[in-house]
Design a protein around this motif. Structure first.
Motif, mmCIF file in Angstrom:
data_model
loop_
_atom_site.group_PDB
_atom_site.id
_atom_site.type_symbol
_atom_site.label_atom_id
_atom_site.label_comp_id
_atom_site.label_asym_id
_atom_site.label_seq_id
_atom_site.Cartn_x
_atom_site.Cartn_y
_atom_site.Cartn_z
ATOM 1 N N VAL A 10 -85.178 43.488 16.865
ATOM 2 C CA VAL A 10 -84.083 42.684 17.419
ATOM 3 C C VAL A 10 -83.334 41.959 16.304
ATOM 4 C CG1 VAL A 10 -83.511 40.694 18.860
ATOM 5 C CG2 VAL A 10 -85.187 42.363 19.666
ATOM 6 N N GLY A 11 -84.089 41.383 15.370
ATOM 7 C CA GLY A 11 -83.475 40.571 14.321
ATOM 8 C C GLY A 11 -82.801 41.352 13.209
ATOM 9 N N ILE A 12 -83.224 42.597 12.989
ATOM 10 C CA ILE A 12 -82.633 43.383 11.900
ATOM 11 C C ILE A 12 -82.103 44.705 12.442
ATOM 12 C CG2 ILE A 12 -83.015 44.426 9.638
ATOM 13 C CD1 ILE A 12 -85.283 42.440 9.177
ATOM 14 N N SER A 13 -82.980 45.689 12.566
ATOM 15 C CA SER A 13 -82.601 47.013 13.062
ATOM 16 C C SER A 13 -83.814 47.622 13.770
ATOM 17 C CB SER A 13 -82.181 47.906 11.880
ATOM 18 O OG SER A 13 -81.804 49.195 12.319
ATOM 19 N N PRO A 14 -83.607 48.444 14.800
ATOM 20 C CA PRO A 14 -84.727 48.953 15.591
ATOM 21 C C PRO A 14 -85.879 49.540 14.787
ATOM 22 C CG PRO A 14 -82.674 49.516 16.664
ATOM 23 C CD PRO A 14 -82.317 48.892 15.342
ATOM 24 N N ARG A 15 -85.591 50.336 13.778
ATOM 25 C CA ARG A 15 -86.650 51.031 13.047
ATOM 26 C C ARG A 15 -87.121 50.272 11.795
ATOM 27 N NH1 ARG A 15 -89.470 55.810 14.810
ATOM 28 N NH2 ARG A 15 -88.273 56.627 16.562
ATOM 29 N N THR A 16 -86.906 48.977 11.737
ATOM 30 C CA THR A 16 -87.333 48.191 10.574
ATOM 31 C C THR A 16 -88.843 48.306 10.366
ATOM 32 O OG1 THR A 16 -85.534 46.613 10.935
ATOM 33 C CG2 THR A 16 -87.327 45.912 9.499
ATOM 34 N N TRP A 17 -89.627 48.171 11.447
ATOM 35 C CA TRP A 17 -91.077 48.283 11.341
ATOM 36 C C TRP A 17 -91.474 49.646 10.774
ATOM 37 C CZ3 TRP A 17 -95.883 46.434 11.290
ATOM 38 C CH2 TRP A 17 -96.951 47.305 11.585
ATOM 39 N N CYS A 18 -90.747 50.670 11.151
ATOM 40 C CA CYS A 18 -91.090 52.033 10.740
ATOM 41 C C CYS A 18 -90.966 52.253 9.238
ATOM 42 C CB CYS A 18 -90.212 53.038 11.476
ATOM 43 S SG CYS A 18 -90.369 52.944 13.278
ATOM 44 N N THR A 19 -90.212 51.396 8.544
ATOM 45 C CA THR A 19 -90.068 51.562 7.103
ATOM 46 C C THR A 19 -91.367 51.247 6.367
ATOM 47 O OG1 THR A 19 -89.242 49.290 6.819
ATOM 48 C CG2 THR A 19 -87.609 51.030 7.173
ATOM 49 N N PHE A 20 -92.234 50.409 6.982
ATOM 50 C CA PHE A 20 -93.508 50.098 6.319
ATOM 51 C C PHE A 20 -94.705 50.252 7.259
ATOM 52 C CE2 PHE A 20 -91.888 46.155 8.081
ATOM 53 C CZ PHE A 20 -93.001 45.472 8.550
ATOM 54 N N CYS A 21 -94.506 50.949 8.368
ATOM 55 C CA CYS A 21 -95.589 51.229 9.312
ATOM 56 C C CYS A 21 -96.733 51.959 8.603
ATOM 57 C CB CYS A 21 -95.045 52.082 10.458
ATOM 58 S SG CYS A 21 -96.327 52.826 11.497
ATOM 59 N N PRO A 22 -97.970 51.501 8.738
ATOM 60 C CA PRO A 22 -99.105 52.155 8.075
ATOM 61 C C PRO A 22 -99.223 53.642 8.395
ATOM 62 C CG PRO A 22 -99.772 50.022 8.909
ATOM 63 C CD PRO A 22 -98.395 50.277 9.442
ATOM 64 N N MET A 23 -99.008 54.000 9.656
ATOM 65 C CA MET A 23 -99.128 55.407 10.021
ATOM 66 C C MET A 23 -97.954 56.229 9.491
ATOM 67 S SD MET A 23 -102.003 55.762 11.472
ATOM 68 C CE MET A 23 -102.532 54.579 10.217
ATOM 69 N N GLY A 24 -96.794 55.602 9.432
ATOM 70 C CA GLY A 24 -95.643 56.280 8.852
ATOM 71 C C GLY A 24 -95.845 56.502 7.365
ATOM 72 N N THR A 25 -96.432 55.503 6.710
ATOM 73 C CA THR A 25 -96.740 55.620 5.287
ATOM 74 C C THR A 25 -97.735 56.744 5.037
ATOM 75 O OG1 THR A 25 -96.323 53.252 4.886
ATOM 76 C CG2 THR A 25 -97.708 54.406 3.288
ATOM 77 N N ALA A 26 -98.741 56.848 5.899
ATOM 78 C CA ALA A 26 -99.747 57.905 5.765
ATOM 79 C C ALA A 26 -99.102 59.279 5.913
ATOM 80 C CB ALA A 26 -100.850 57.717 6.803
ATOM 81 N N GLN A 27 -98.207 59.412 6.879
ATOM 82 C CA GLN A 27 -97.522 60.691 7.083
ATOM 83 C C GLN A 27 -96.625 61.031 5.898
ATOM 84 O OE1 GLN A 27 -96.128 61.336 11.435
ATOM 85 N NE2 GLN A 27 -96.394 59.126 11.231
#
Length: 207
Positions: free
Chosen positions: A129-146
């Motif tokens: 809400v405060g920045i952009s929808p996929r902000t969490w995805c930039t440093f998501c642990p599972m995204g990092t693993a992938q």
């Protein structure tokens, strides 16, 4: 993206809220982790853009109320991503070890997964809400693993002779990537929004 992608967000809501009363729902998390790890070997972060319940939630639910700001570059740094990965995985492992050999271990471990889902979804919601929808995805642990496992696989290819530099692809990219540069994009989530919006069909995914 898949036709079911916009509707998968309901699962993260169910696990995060209903799971507080029915901890067994928490076991959806390790199932999700297993699937994303398997798919990452050949398709990198494809799971994030097509089957991730949290990704669907923040894209199609949170995305309606976002400020749509630029995602801070430092959040994409592995100096942030690796510590976050180690911290969350370490905390989860520590909590699971502590409940081994206790009564009701099935529900207790399920609740650990539920709490992890709730906390990370809350963070994703605030950032979305405060920045952009996929902000969490930039440093998501599972995204990092992938990213680390298969980030070089199933890459987006740019047909330079067809590209007219209209930048429509970059405007729709939920990860805010430099889509048409032709550079390696290990954090591309293969949602294909850029492909769909390209007026000259200059973009395609290849293994």
């Amino acid at each position: 993206m898949l036709k079911i992608t916009p509707y998968l967000g309901i699962f993260v809501v169910i696990v995060s809220i209903v799971g507080l009363w029915y901890p067994i729902l928490g076991y959806m998390m390790p199932l999700v982790i297993l699937i994303l790890m398997v798919t990452s070997v050949s398709k990198g972060r494809w799971f994030c853009g097509n089957l991730c319940p949290r990704g669907s939630f923040i894209d199609f639910w949170v995305g309606k109320a976002t400020l749509k700001k630029k995602i801070p570059g430092f959040l994409k740094s592995f100096w942030i991503r690796i510590p976050v990965f180690l911290m969350l995985m370490g905390f989860m492992t520590y909590r699971i070890i502590n409940v081994i050999n206790t009564q009701g271990i099935i529900n207790q471990i399920g609740m650990i997964f539920v709490v992890m889902c709730l906390v990370t979804t809350a963070i994703a919601l605030v950032l979305g809400v405060g920045i952009s929808p996929r902000t969490w995805c930039t440093f998501c642990p599972m995204g990092t693993a992938q990213n680390l496992i298969g980030g070089k696989k199933y890459q987006l290819k740019v047909i330079d002779s067809k590209c007219i530099d209209c930048n429509k692809c970059e405007k729709v990219c939920p990860m805010q990537l430099d889509v048409h540069t032709g550079e390696l994009k290990p954090d591309c989530i293969k949602c294909e929004r850029c492909v769909d919006v390209c007026p000259t069909k200059a973009l395609e995914f290849k293994a």
